[in-house]
Scaffold this motif. Sequence first.
Motif, PDB file in Angstrom:
ATOM      1  N   UNK A 176     -14.082   9.571   2.806  1.00 59.26           N
ATOM      2  CA  UNK A 176     -15.036  10.287   2.282  1.00 59.26           C
ATOM      3  C   UNK A 176     -14.511  11.684   2.186  1.00 59.26           C
ATOM      4  N   UNK A 177     -13.422  12.126   1.700  1.00 57.32           N
ATOM      5  CA  UNK A 177     -12.603  13.194   1.342  1.00 57.32           C
ATOM      6  C   UNK A 177     -13.478  14.051   0.418  1.00 57.32           C
ATOM      7  N   UNK A 178     -13.952  13.248  -0.711  1.00 55.91           N
ATOM      8  CA  UNK A 178     -14.643  13.985  -1.781  1.00 55.91           C
ATOM      9  C   UNK A 178     -15.999  14.696  -1.201  1.00 55.91           C
ATOM     10  N   UNK A 179     -16.323  14.419   0.176  1.00 53.14           N
ATOM     11  CA  UNK A 179     -17.576  15.056   0.533  1.00 53.14           C
ATOM     12  C   UNK A 179     -17.183  16.114   1.499  1.00 53.14           C
ATOM     13  N   UNK A 180     -16.116  16.231   1.834  1.00 57.48           N
ATOM     14  CA  UNK A 180     -15.600  17.273   2.687  1.00 57.48           C
ATOM     15  C   UNK A 180     -15.418  18.501   2.004  1.00 57.48           C
ATOM     16  N   UNK A 181     -16.225  19.550   2.371  1.00 54.23           N
ATOM     17  CA  UNK A 181     -16.158  20.958   1.800  1.00 54.23           C
ATOM     18  C   UNK A 181     -14.711  21.487   2.051  1.00 54.23           C
ATOM     19  N   UNK A 189     -10.654  -0.629  -1.940  1.00 56.06           N
ATOM     20  CA  UNK A 189     -10.900   0.138  -3.461  1.00 56.06           C
ATOM     21  C   UNK A 189     -10.730  -0.626  -4.581  1.00 56.06           C
ATOM     22  N   UNK A 190      -9.508  -1.312  -4.752  1.00 55.74           N
ATOM     23  CA  UNK A 190      -9.403  -2.220  -5.821  1.00 55.74           C
ATOM     24  C   UNK A 190     -10.424  -3.183  -6.134  1.00 55.74           C
ATOM     25  N   UNK A 191     -10.982  -3.820  -5.009  1.00 53.72           N
ATOM     26  CA  UNK A 191     -12.341  -4.430  -5.258  1.00 53.72           C
ATOM     27  C   UNK A 191     -13.420  -3.833  -5.760  1.00 53.72           C
ATOM     28  N   UNK A 192     -13.430  -2.617  -5.266  1.00 53.23           N
ATOM     29  CA  UNK A 192     -14.570  -1.902  -5.576  1.00 53.23           C
ATOM     30  C   UNK A 192     -14.700  -1.468  -7.044  1.00 53.23           C
ATOM     31  N   UNK A 193     -13.459  -1.001  -7.577  1.00 53.15           N
ATOM     32  CA  UNK A 193     -13.445  -0.638  -8.938  1.00 53.15           C
ATOM     33  C   UNK A 193     -13.550  -1.697  -9.698  1.00 53.15           C
ATOM     34  N   UNK A 194     -12.787  -2.909  -9.566  1.00 50.04           N
ATOM     35  CA  UNK A 194     -12.962  -4.074 -10.359  1.00 50.04           C
ATOM     36  C   UNK A 194     -14.402  -4.430 -10.309  1.00 50.04           C
ATOM     37  N   UNK A 195     -15.306  -4.113  -9.128  1.00 52.62           N
ATOM     38  CA  UNK A 195     -16.662  -4.477  -9.211  1.00 52.62           C
ATOM     39  C   UNK A 195     -17.443  -3.670 -10.381  1.00 52.62           C
ATOM     40  N   UNK A 227     -18.480   1.939   0.753  1.00 53.96           N
ATOM     41  CA  UNK A 227     -19.546   2.820   0.579  1.00 53.96           C
ATOM     42  C   UNK A 227     -19.267   4.246  -0.073  1.00 53.96           C
ATOM     43  N   UNK A 228     -18.005   4.577   0.149  1.00 53.95           N
ATOM     44  CA  UNK A 228     -17.421   5.876  -0.372  1.00 53.95           C
ATOM     45  C   UNK A 228     -17.520   5.648  -2.095  1.00 53.95           C
ATOM     46  N   UNK A 229     -17.132   4.235  -2.334  1.00 55.52           N
ATOM     47  CA  UNK A 229     -16.918   4.066  -3.934  1.00 55.52           C
ATOM     48  C   UNK A 229     -18.222   3.599  -4.478  1.00 55.52           C
TER      49      UNK A 229
END
Length: 280
Positions: free
Chosen positions: A260-265, A218-224, A33-35
Amino acid sequence: MESTGNNPPIILTFAALDPSGTGGLQADIETAASLGCHCAPVATTLVAEGVNSNAESHAVSSTLLISQARSVLENMNVATIKLGFLGSVANVEAVHTILRDYASIPVVAHPTLYIWDKMDEQQSGLADALFTLIFPLVKVGIFSVYEARVVSRQSDTIATTAQAIAGTGCEYTLITGTGEAQPNFRNSSYSQKGLVEHYNWEQEPPTCHGTSTTLTMSTAAYLAHSGDPLVAIQQAQNFTWQTIRAARPLGYATHTPHRFFWADKNIESCDKIPTKTKNH
């Protein structure tokens, strides 16, 4: 395979149900979901206690596993398949038949042997079954040094271990923790032709539960998203490094990667580019 219309790429994952929510299927769902992907989770094993390699576990029946997977594959446009802990030799055999039937879908696999019980009758031949039935059908295999040596039965050098895995037909191999004499944490990627790159990462405290799951999904997600295995391997390491950097102490006397680090202010973004050594 790209997403259809505005739909996100769909990733079919096979993994254990971790009651702590820090690894296994829950980590797969969170990472996907994060990716920007949708995760379709197939439960392979029920585990009694999260974060514990000695916890009681029960593999689901291979019949139920097949029913779960085929339900997804027959009704959804799956972009990649991610494999974690399969729970039993019977489940390895079942997944083998599924992968052969859907050979056009790229597979990212991690054997997850840290929860392997050699004394369990259903699991006793798990490592050999993975080596002979699963990794010949895999696009990217991800291993710790220990897992690579156990699965391949090669304990000489990391290069010979990777060569043995590539010999099964596994197209790309990422072995983590290869820098035994290095000051930083090092991972190494291999193709069927040999070493591709070493990746040197700053060691980020603390040790986390769920990092291998995060890296594999995350490897599977970036590959997708990209269709390029080496790009996916690079991007997945960067993503995982950042989740560890932002890890949180949610319980079990350990830390959990913040997927979800990228969404943490409260967290400052920090793209990390590892020091790389290419094979010439």
